[in-house]
Design an enzyme around this catalytic site. Structure first.
Site, PDB file in Angstrom:
ATOM      1  N   CYS A 126       0.865  -1.186   0.000  1.00  0.00           N
ATOM      2  CA  CYS A 126       0.000   0.000   0.000  1.00  0.00           C
ATOM      3  C   CYS A 126       0.895   1.227   0.000  1.00  0.00           C
ATOM      4  O   CYS A 126       1.931   1.241   0.671  1.00  0.00           O
ATOM      5  CB  CYS A 126      -0.909   0.014   1.230  1.00  0.00           C
ATOM      6  SG  CYS A 126      -2.022   1.445   1.278  1.00  0.00           S
TER       7      CYS A 126
ATOM      8  N   CYS B  62      -3.484  -8.224   8.139  1.00  0.00           N
ATOM      9  CA  CYS B  62      -3.161  -8.275   6.737  1.00  0.00           C
ATOM     10  C   CYS B  62      -1.956  -7.375   6.623  1.00  0.00           C
ATOM     11  O   CYS B  62      -1.927  -6.311   7.190  1.00  0.00           O
ATOM     12  CB  CYS B  62      -4.300  -7.740   5.905  1.00  0.00           C
ATOM     13  SG  CYS B  62      -5.312  -9.049   5.280  1.00  0.00           S
TER      14      CYS B  62
ATOM     15  N   CYS C  22       0.620   0.974  10.440  1.00  0.00           N
ATOM     16  CA  CYS C  22       0.142  -0.180   9.668  1.00  0.00           C
ATOM     17  C   CYS C  22       1.303  -0.904   9.014  1.00  0.00           C
ATOM     18  O   CYS C  22       2.143  -0.280   8.348  1.00  0.00           O
ATOM     19  CB  CYS C  22      -0.842   0.316   8.613  1.00  0.00           C
ATOM     20  SG  CYS C  22      -1.270  -0.922   7.377  1.00  0.00           S
TER      21      CYS C  22
HETATM   22  N1  SAH Z   1      -6.443   0.707   3.313  1.00  0.00           N
HETATM   23  C1  SAH Z   1      -7.740   0.587   3.807  1.00  0.00           C
HETATM   24  C2  SAH Z   1      -8.179  -0.831   4.071  1.00  0.00           C
HETATM   25  C3  SAH Z   1      -7.172  -1.795   4.636  1.00  0.00           C
HETATM   26  S1  SAH Z   1      -6.674  -1.521   6.283  1.00  0.00           S
HETATM   27  C4  SAH Z   1      -7.895   1.435   5.060  1.00  0.00           C
HETATM   28  O1  SAH Z   1      -6.916   1.880   5.602  1.00  0.00           O
HETATM   29  O2  SAH Z   1      -9.034   1.661   5.444  1.00  0.00           O
HETATM   30  C5  SAH Z   1      -8.091  -2.035   7.237  1.00  0.00           C
HETATM   31  C6  SAH Z   1      -8.195  -1.343   8.584  1.00  0.00           C
HETATM   32  O3  SAH Z   1      -7.144  -1.797   9.465  1.00  0.00           O
HETATM   33  C7  SAH Z   1      -8.046   0.170   8.509  1.00  0.00           C
HETATM   34  O4  SAH Z   1      -9.021   0.795   9.330  1.00  0.00           O
HETATM   35  C8  SAH Z   1      -6.669   0.384   9.093  1.00  0.00           C
HETATM   36  O5  SAH Z   1      -6.512   1.687   9.573  1.00  0.00           O
HETATM   37  C9  SAH Z   1      -6.611  -0.674  10.144  1.00  0.00           C
HETATM   38  N2  SAH Z   1      -5.255  -0.971  10.634  1.00  0.00           N
HETATM   39  C10 SAH Z   1      -4.110  -0.984   9.934  1.00  0.00           C
HETATM   40  N3  SAH Z   1      -3.071  -1.314  10.726  1.00  0.00           N
HETATM   41  C11 SAH Z   1      -3.572  -1.522  11.967  1.00  0.00           C
HETATM   42  C12 SAH Z   1      -2.999  -1.887  13.208  1.00  0.00           C
HETATM   43  N4  SAH Z   1      -1.699  -2.101  13.333  1.00  0.00           N
HETATM   44  N5  SAH Z   1      -3.823  -2.009  14.273  1.00  0.00           N
HETATM   45  C13 SAH Z   1      -5.154  -1.791  14.153  1.00  0.00           C
HETATM   46  N6  SAH Z   1      -5.746  -1.449  13.003  1.00  0.00           N
HETATM   47  C14 SAH Z   1      -4.973  -1.308  11.905  1.00  0.00           C
HETATM   48 FE1  SF4 Z   2      -2.708   1.458   3.471  1.00  0.00          FE
HETATM   49 FE2  SF4 Z   2      -2.437   0.461   5.897  1.00  0.00          FE
HETATM   50 FE3  SF4 Z   2      -3.059   3.041   5.599  1.00  0.00          FE
HETATM   51 FE4  SF4 Z   2      -4.889   1.146   4.980  1.00  0.00          FE
HETATM   52  S1  SF4 Z   2      -4.027   1.575   6.999  1.00  0.00           S
HETATM   53  S2  SF4 Z   2      -4.345   2.960   3.781  1.00  0.00           S
HETATM   54  S3  SF4 Z   2      -3.550  -0.483   4.200  1.00  0.00           S
HETATM   55  S4  SF4 Z   2      -1.144   2.069   4.954  1.00  0.00           S
END
Ligand code: SAH
Ligand code: SF4
Length: 375
Positions: free
Chosen positions: A122, A349, A129
């Site tokens: 991403c 993920c 993340c």
């Molecule tokens: N990119 C999109 C969808 C994938 S991430 C987005 O950001 O919405 C799916 C969700 O997981 C998002 O709300 C993201 O902020 C959250 N997320 C990512 N990393 C995380 C983490 N380490 N702990 C908790 N939530 C997380």
């Molecule tokens: Fe990308 Fe992770 Fe941000 Fe979702 S939370 S937009 S997967 S970097």
């Protein structure tokens, strides 16, 4: 924003990319009757079957050839991890060019959900993340997205005796940064068999970091999917840091686009808010969030942060989380804390692919997978 790499040009053509007329033409190009395309589609979408040996209504001599041509292997499982007594299963896939993505199947008493990836990596760079840390490799093709869902539906069917009911785009990647392929994939998922899986659009959730023009465009697609907005902070100062794309589209702009989406589709907005200790979990931020969303068609999902390896951030303590919930609810805002699934198999993920499927993945305790967005 930088230009995104296109889908790998070597991705083989797959039935899920073809409309019925193109699929018939592809069958004819193989020297087969055009209606064979419909037969293969009934196996793939209707019966979740990809193995030519199971397509006994096709002549034995050409079964293999036509099935391989219309259903080339797009995803090779690298490993499958399961927990919650098998109710949560995460698969790491290798794509034809070596890129790694993951999807997770989550079974609940009342639903079975597939969490799928829309990109390998991403490019949005959210610092908490794991996927964001690795950067963007490439967009997934429509068929690579659809095939994750079909694979998980087959897994649910065969291994759990359950029917897949929900899909969430909460795996790797920002779905709205791969807009056309994600929307094409959703159309496939909702088309009735044999042209698609026949899922309800209402049972499909697209989670976005908040790409405003894409949210506005999605509102015009006549696809009433549920929108989840990853807000994570109610104020621009902090959101600029947690969600860097906020520097382009501010909290007020992204919420305006989201309200427009809810009024056009009638769908309740889901706001995602990762609870990060001493970063975004202060009572005043709960009050500010409540002020922004009270009275709207909205539901707030608080996600306990799953710290990524080496991160300076941690999840909020439970009493802090409870106070945050209390303030939102007191303001009349429907709020839940996500039941985090798959922690012991490294639910997040991004994590599994980031680690490359190494043994540590089985011990890592990170996971953003969780769900029950409608609650
Ligand atoms: N990119 C999109 C969808 C994938 S991430 C987005 O950001 O919405 C799916 C969700 O997981 C998002 O709300 C993201 O902020 C959250 N997320 C990512 N990393 C995380 C983490 N380490 N702990 C908790 N939530 C997380
Ligand atoms: Fe990308 Fe992770 Fe941000 Fe979702 S939370 S937009 S997967 S970097």
């Amino acid at each position: 924003m930088k230009t995104l790499p296109v889908v790998s040009p070597l991705a083989p053509t797959h039935l899920a990319e073809l409309d019925p007329a193109a699929a018939r033409a592809a069958a004819a190009a193989l020297g087969e009757p055009a209606y064979r395309a419909g037969q293969v589609a009934r196996h793939y979408f209707g019966r979740l079957v990809r193995d030519p040996a199971e397509m006994t209504d096709l002549p034995a001599a050409s079964r293999e050839r036509i099935a391989r041509a219309l259903l080339p292997t797009l995803l090779q499982p690298v490993r499958v991890l399961s927990c919650d007594d098998g109710a949560t299963r995460k698969t790491l896939w290798r794509l034809h060019d070596g890129a790694l993505v993951e999807s997770v199947l989550m079974a609940y008493p009342d639903r079975v959900t597939a969490c799928v990836s829309s990109q390998a990596g991403c490019g949005m760079g959210c610092p908490f993340c794991a996927t964001g840390q690795a950067g963007l490799t490439r967009n997934l093709s429509t068929a690579e997205i659809v095939d994750q869902v079909v694979s998980l539906a087959a897994m649910a069917d065969r291994e759990l005796g359950r029917r897949l009911s929900h899909v969430v785009f909460m795996g790797m990647g920002e779905p709205l940064a791969n807009y056309q392929r994600v929307v094409a994939a959703v159309r496939r998922l909702v088309a009735p068999p044999p042209d698609g899986l026949g899922l309800s659009a209402r049972h499909i959730t697209i989670s976005t970091v908040g790409l405003v023009p894409a949210i506005r465009r999605l509102a015009t697609e006549r696809l009433p999917v549920t929108l989840a907005l990853s807000l994570h902070a109610p104020d621009d100062d902090l959101r600029d840091e947690l969600v860097p794309v906020n520097r382009r589209w501010r909290v007020s702009e992204v919420l305006a686009a989201a309200w427009d989406y809810t009024s056009r589709t009638g769908r309740r907005l889901s706001i995602e808010y990762a609870m990060i200790r001493d970063v975004n979990d202060q009572p005043w931020r709960a009050d500010l969030l409540a002020e922004l969303v009270a009275g709207r068609l909205v539901h707030v999902n608080l996600i306990p942060l799953n710290p990524t390896p080496g991160s300076r951030w941690d999840a909020s303590p439970k009493p802090v989380e409870r106070e945050f919930v209390r303030r939102l609810r007191a303001a009349g805002v429907a709020t839940t804390v996500r039941d985090t699934r798959g922690r012991e198999i490294d639910g997040a993920c991004g994590q599994l692919a980031a680690i490359g499927g190494s043994v540590e993945a089985e011990h890592a305790s990170v996971g953003q997978h969780t769900e029950r967005l409608d609650r």
